[in-house]
Design a protein around this motif. Structure first.
Motif, PDB file in Angstrom:
ATOM      1  N   PHE A 187      -6.985  18.495  32.795  1.00 52.59           N
ATOM      2  CA  PHE A 187      -7.097  19.359  31.362  1.00 52.59           C
ATOM      3  C   PHE A 187      -7.500  20.717  31.721  1.00 52.59           C
ATOM      4  O   PHE A 187      -6.691  21.763  31.674  1.00 52.59           O
ATOM      5  N   ASN A 188      -8.761  20.827  32.381  1.00 52.93           N
ATOM      6  CA  ASN A 188      -9.193  22.302  32.723  1.00 52.93           C
ATOM      7  C   ASN A 188      -8.405  22.792  33.880  1.00 52.93           C
ATOM      8  O   ASN A 188      -8.047  23.998  33.753  1.00 52.93           O
ATOM      9  N   LEU A 189      -7.724  22.119  34.797  1.00 53.69           N
ATOM     10  CA  LEU A 189      -6.771  22.798  35.808  1.00 53.69           C
ATOM     11  C   LEU A 189      -5.452  23.250  35.371  1.00 53.69           C
ATOM     12  O   LEU A 189      -5.259  24.110  35.652  1.00 53.69           O
ATOM     13  N   ARG A 190      -4.990  22.576  34.317  1.00 54.99           N
ATOM     14  CA  ARG A 190      -3.877  22.985  33.401  1.00 54.99           C
ATOM     15  C   ARG A 190      -4.039  23.991  32.892  1.00 54.99           C
ATOM     16  O   ARG A 190      -3.256  25.017  32.739  1.00 54.99           O
ATOM     17  N   PHE A 191      -5.254  24.181  32.216  1.00 54.70           N
ATOM     18  CA  PHE A 191      -5.545  25.251  31.392  1.00 54.70           C
ATOM     19  C   PHE A 191      -5.908  26.551  32.340  1.00 54.70           C
ATOM     20  O   PHE A 191      -5.115  27.943  31.819  1.00 54.70           O
ATOM     21  N   GLN A 192      -6.417  26.403  33.344  1.00 54.86           N
ATOM     22  CA  GLN A 192      -6.477  27.188  34.503  1.00 54.86           C
ATOM     23  C   GLN A 192      -5.174  27.972  35.053  1.00 54.86           C
ATOM     24  O   GLN A 192      -5.014  28.988  35.152  1.00 54.86           O
TER      25      GLN A 192
END
Length: 66
Positions: free
Chosen positions: A30-35
């Motif tokens: 999730f964090n990678l997709r957000f970044q």
């Protein structure tokens, strides 16, 4: 290979540890997709790697359930 060592580690975990690993991997994805959406991600290949790790964890969980 790196994936075979990771798979061996996963097979040594119990169900609770596998579930914790799965939750952590999904949070990381999730964090990678957000970044990535905000153009802050430098290594886009990490998304693919985390997705594969999630699949590996789910596979080991299925193997242990049988």
């Amino acid at each position: 290979m790196r994936s075979s060592k990771y798979l061996e580690e996963l097979r040594n975990y119990d169900a609770a540890q596998l579930k914790a690993q799965l939750v952590d991997a999904k949070k990381e994805l999730f964090n990678l997709r957000f970044q990535n959406a905000t153009n802050q991600l430098e290594n886009t290949g990490r998304i693919k790697e985390v997705k594969r790790n999630i699949a590996r964890i789910q596979t080991v969980m299925t193997e242990k359930a049988e």
